[in-house]
Design an enzyme around this catalytic site. Structure first.
Site, PDB file in Angstrom:
ATOM      1  N   ASP A 189       0.784  -1.227   0.000  1.00 45.92           N
ATOM      2  CA  ASP A 189       0.000   0.000   0.000  1.00 45.92           C
ATOM      3  C   ASP A 189       0.822   1.287   0.000  1.00 45.92           C
ATOM      4  O   ASP A 189       1.635   1.517   0.881  1.00 45.92           O
ATOM      5  CB  ASP A 189      -0.944   0.016   1.198  1.00 45.92           C
ATOM      6  CG  ASP A 189      -1.710  -1.279   1.331  1.00 45.92           C
ATOM      7  OD1 ASP A 189      -1.810  -1.991   0.326  1.00 45.92           O
ATOM      8  OD2 ASP A 189      -2.187  -1.572   2.425  1.00 45.92           O
ATOM      9  N   THR A 190       0.535   2.120  -0.967  1.00 44.46           N
ATOM     10  CA  THR A 190       1.053   3.476  -1.055  1.00 44.46           C
ATOM     11  C   THR A 190      -0.112   4.414  -0.786  1.00 44.46           C
ATOM     12  O   THR A 190      -1.187   4.225  -1.330  1.00 44.46           O
ATOM     13  CB  THR A 190       1.591   3.751  -2.478  1.00 44.46           C
ATOM     14  OG1 THR A 190       2.696   2.888  -2.733  1.00 44.46           O
ATOM     15  CG2 THR A 190       2.039   5.198  -2.630  1.00 44.46           C
ATOM     16  N   VAL A 191       0.060   5.411   0.062  1.00 43.74           N
ATOM     17  CA  VAL A 191      -1.031   6.355   0.304  1.00 43.74           C
ATOM     18  C   VAL A 191      -0.977   7.471  -0.733  1.00 43.74           C
ATOM     19  O   VAL A 191       0.072   7.733  -1.336  1.00 43.74           O
ATOM     20  CB  VAL A 191      -0.975   6.951   1.725  1.00 43.74           C
ATOM     21  CG1 VAL A 191      -0.923   5.843   2.763  1.00 43.74           C
ATOM     22  CG2 VAL A 191       0.204   7.901   1.901  1.00 43.74           C
TER      23      VAL A 191
END
Length: 360
Positions: A189-191
């Protein structure tokens, strides 16, 4: 100033949405406060991502995934749709909020340099940290960015990795102890955030600690031009997008820029996103077709002449957590988007969205 913000905490395959719901809403509220107080889309985008970096639940800033050697190395980028300026940093370990450094690098694109030097667009490692210190970014000891969650995930998978390397077993043969099962693909996950302000200016940004057990020095899509985020404003359409997923595949396909280019040549955002994900990602000749291809994108389209727009979320993973809020709303909206049961993760894409109107 009026405006609209949307944020995400990454597309994954094993997500407990309850731990993201609060921080997503807090990020939206923080960004709309910035907009109401006269801040720009870039200001609001930066503020939202800083909140996501500080929470400890996401793979960005505090709580980032750890490298193979146990260190933390963060990437971040932001793009201004009006100026088309882009700024990014990669492999930073001492910057509390990497998106803050990326923002300053982005702004610096418009500043004249002595002796007609060209301002840097991407800064890495110790050089980036020295620059961050010089311009007043908050600096911390690298250990401060390591959360207990990240340490647990690292210890679990590092022991699994060491067992595989030290034996003839395949990774699938190594079974974790009951209660310690952690899906490695959930840690991709990358925000990110996308925003439009009352003047019709857009911005897109992203921040990431990279994949778990990555090789130290690895650069991810969150710091790569055209891959992690993109924003472009015109008189007819302003668009901003940020991506998440398999970083190397997002970089090979330049998915963020492809999403925006596709939107400019289509009259339907849903059709455009489906087409881009299918042709430019899932069926891309640049990617290994025998593997599952994981990606997600949060995209904002704004039509200045109508003062209206759409926020769209699309993903090939089992789920995607997003949130959005207009300055006229009292509370933000949280969405946990699942892949339909008939779809195969990594092989198909789902697209959904929401219309909005700005009261200028």
């Amino acid at each position: 100033m009026a405006g609209f913000i949307a944020v995400h905490t990454g597309a994954g395959n094993c997500i407990d949405e309850t731990k993201y719901q609060r921080v997503i809403k807090e990020a939206c509220i923080r960004a709309t406060e910035v907009l109401r107080n006269g801040g720009s889309a870039v200001d609001a985008c930066e503020a939202a991502i800083m909140r996501l970096e500080n929470c400890g639940h996401t793979n960005a800033g505090f709580g980032s995934n750890l490298c193979l050697d146990g260190s933390v190395q963060c990437d971040a980028a932001i793009m201004n749709g009006t100026t088309l300026n882009f700024g990014a940093c990669t492999n930073v370990s001492r910057v509390k909020n990497p998106i803050q450094l990326a923002r300053r690098i982005c702004d610096g694109q418009s500043e004249q340099q002595p002796l007609e030097r060209i301002p840097p667009m991407v800064l890495a490692a110790s050089g980036a940290e020295q620059y961050a210190e010089q311009i007043g970014c908050a600096m911390v000891d690298p250990n401060v960015l390591i959360s207990s969650k990240a340490k647990f995930h690292y210890n679990h998978y590092k022991s699994k990795y060491d067992m595989v390397v030290g034996s003839s077993k395949s990774v699938d043969d190594v079974v974790p102890e009951p209660g310690n099962e952690v899906e490695l693909t959930a840690a991709l996950d990358t925000v990110g955030a996308v925003c439009v302000d009352g003047a019709g200016n857009t911005a897109a940004g992203c921040s990431s600690g990279g994949i778990l057990l990555k090789v130290p020095g690895r650069v991810g899509q969150a710091a790569t031009y055209g891959a992690g985020c993109w924003a472009t404003d015109t008189d007819e359409l302003a668009i901003a997008t940020c991506t998440t997923g398999n970083g190397e595949y997002l970089m090979k396909t330049l998915l963020a820029r492809e999403i925006c280019n596709g939107a400019f040549s289509s009259d339907c955002a849903v059709t455009s996103l489906h087409k881009t994900f299918k042709q430019k990602f899932l069926d891309s000749p640049l990617l290994p077709q025998q593997q599952d291809l994981y990606a997600g994108a949060l995209t904002l389209l704004y039509y200045p002449k109508q003062n209206s727009g759409e926020v769209m979320w699309s993903h090939t993973t089992q789920s995607f957590c997003v949130g959005y809020m207009a300055t006229t709303q009292k509370v933000p909206k949280f969405v946990h988007s699942p892949l339909p049961t008939y779809s195969v993760p990594g092989r198909s894409c789902v697209v959904n969205g929401h219309n909005f109107h700005l009261r200028i």
